[in-house]
Design a protein around this motif. Structure first.
Motif, PDB file in Angstrom:
ATOM      1  N   ARG A 112       0.848  -1.191   0.000  1.00  0.00           N
ATOM      2  CA  ARG A 112       0.000   0.000   0.000  1.00  0.00           C
ATOM      3  C   ARG A 112       0.885   1.243   0.000  1.00  0.00           C
ATOM      4  NH1 ARG A 112      -4.244   3.187   1.165  1.00  0.00           N
ATOM      5  NH2 ARG A 112      -3.880   4.764   2.740  1.00  0.00           N
ATOM      6  N   MET A 119      -7.897   5.239   6.326  1.00  0.00           N
ATOM      7  CA  MET A 119      -8.193   4.183   5.367  1.00  0.00           C
ATOM      8  C   MET A 119      -9.709   4.018   5.257  1.00  0.00           C
ATOM      9  SD  MET A 119      -5.020   1.464   5.748  1.00  0.00           S
ATOM     10  CE  MET A 119      -5.930   0.093   5.192  1.00  0.00           C
ATOM     11  N   HIS A 123      -9.698   0.461   0.820  1.00  0.00           N
ATOM     12  CA  HIS A 123      -8.297   0.147   1.130  1.00  0.00           C
ATOM     13  C   HIS A 123      -8.151  -1.189   1.860  1.00  0.00           C
ATOM     14  CE1 HIS A 123      -7.736   4.757   1.185  1.00  0.00           C
ATOM     15  NE2 HIS A 123      -7.284   4.298   0.040  1.00  0.00           N
TER      16      HIS A 123
END
Ligand code: TRP
Length: 445
Positions: A112, A119, A123
């Motif tokens: 990531r 997030m 995500h």
């Protein structure tokens, strides 16, 4: 996954409202830094065309036959994101199944780019999925947090900021429930200065020499004004797929100059969003040219999660109403879904009862399809919605319930993650895994 708020997009839409030019149709744009759906002549945002991107990049669509083999070989029903096509495309997944069948390990790798501390559900999906894959195959996993990448590519971000994002994101990722014995998480700026990165660095220098400026320009659209760090970064994300970059994971000495030849033969599998494919094409095209040739990493590609505004939109870290964040309260989740989730229902209750709704474009239903595991229940919702028996409000309530439970579960686990846990996951060390408990015996063996 590509960062969720490509500044070019925001700038574009502002400019459009300011000067209101005649909208023109444009094609979808998918690359590691910019993801935009196509628009029609009227400027309406269209759905992503995933089959088109798969055809353009020559990836392989996941078929029912492949999923049947997956189930046969692993003894696990494919994850709902495979069954329902959220993970829709791959490269060489069969090869990983062959390897697992023989009782050999492969390396799982994902990552990531930490560009913000908040997030959202988009995500967490690749990590939830990677954890499931790790549970199914029982193999070692590396998770790369590219604070260097985000620093190099984002004009405004400072080094220390992206480092802090990386630490926060790593704790979020740990909350997904990874097993520390099988998982090495690293933050680039830490790992690349730790001394444990000797083989990683040697791999990356060797790989850098194989790639010309013209190749990265072709793959990523760089030009003469792109900073040189961006050019070089591509090699790092690529050699991160080589098991030989992490000798300590396999109990081998990381202080020697020579890299392990047996490790260079180890297969890697990378679950990622489709926008990351250009990186991995680069490694697939060039890995056999290393002095110790490495096999092409296998890939498993996901689509992008629908934003609350509907298909074609992207969840954005800068627009709170575009996504459900992992830090949202139950009340925020309820409000977002009720007020902002695009509905496939009819304008009025009467019309809805008469004509029925369209679950295919209904965001509450889409989210249910990501998180409700029960296939029959989901099919029933779709059917009753189409018939007008189930109303938009009913669908939204189901969605609110499931999303609230998901986010709440995450938050409880997140609260328990300490600095000590982070240190454990990010410490280079030998990992332990068991692999396939029932490998197919080699003939004559
Ligand atoms: N470039 C990715 C991003 O910006 C981060 C990343 C590094 C990654 N290695 C990866 C993503 C492997 C998926 C798989 O988010």
């Amino acid at each position: 996954m590509a960062d969720a708020e490509p500044p070019a997009v925001a700038a574009l839409s502002l400019a459009e409202t300011a000067t209101a030019p005649v909208p023109r149709a444009h094609e979808q744009e998918i690359n590691p830094w910019d993801v935009q759906a196509a628009t029609d002549e009227q400027g309406n945002v269209l759905e992503f065309d995933y089959e088109a991107i798969s055809a353009k990049w020559n990836t392989t669509l996941i078929t029912p036959a492949l999923l049947e083999r997956f189930e046969r070989v692993t003894g696990h029903k494919p994850h709902r994101w495979l069954r329902r096509g959220l993970f829709f495309s791959h490269r060489d997944l069969e090869r990983c199944l062959d390897i697992y069948e023989r009782g050999e390990p492969f390396l799982l790798y994902t990552g990531r780019g930490p560009s913000s501390d908040s997030m959202h559900i988009g995500h967490t999906i690749p990590f939830e999925f990677t954890k499931w894959m790790q549970d199914v195959f029982d193999v070692p996993l590396v998770i790369m947090l590219t604070d260097d990448e985000k620093f190099l590519f984002k004009e405004k971000l400072k080094q220390v900021e992206v480092y802090q994002f990386a630490r926060d994101n790593a704790k979020d990722i740990i909350s997904i429930g990874f097993d520390v014995r099988k998982t090495f998480i690293y933050i680039d700026s830490e790992f690349f200065t730790s001394g444990y990165n000797r083989h990683f660095s040697l791999n990356s220098t060797e790989f850098e020499k194989l790639i010309t400026n013209n190749q990265v320009r072709g793959a990523f659209g760089f030009d003469g004004s792109t900073n040189i760090g961006s050019n070089a970064f591509a090699a790092k994300q690529c050699v991160a797929a080589f098991a030989s970059s992490y000798p300590f994971i396999f109990g081998l000495d990381h202080t020697t100059y020579n890299r392990s030849k047996p490790l260079s033969k180890m297969q890697c599998l990378i679950p990622c969003a489709i926008d990351q494919d250009p990186y991995f094409r680069l490694v697939r095209d060039n890995c056999s040219r290393m002095a110790h040739p490495h096999p092409k990493p296998a890939l498993l590609h996901s689509k992008f999660l629908t934003s609350l505004q509907g298909a074609g939109g992207k969840m954005s870290a800068s627009n709170p109403n575009s996504a459900i964040y992992m830090s949202d309260t139950p009340n925020q989740i309820k409000k977002k879904i009720n007020n902002h989730a695009f509905s496939g229902g009819q304008e009025t209750l009467e019309l809805h009862r008469e004509l029925g709704g369209n679950p295919d474009i209904d965001v509450a239903f889409q989210y249910l399809s990501y998180f409700e595991d029960d296939d029959e229940k989901l099919a029933r919702f779709a059917e009753e919605y189409r018939k007008g028996v189930m109303l938009t409000g009913d669908m939204k309530k189901e969605c609110v319930d499931i999303m609230t439970a998901y986010v709440k579960g995450f938050q409880e686990k997140r609260k328990a993650v300490t600095d000590e846990d982070l240190l454990q996951f990010t410490t280079p060390r030998k990992l332990e895994w068991k692999g396939n408990p029932n490998p197919v015996k080699k003939e004559g063996g």
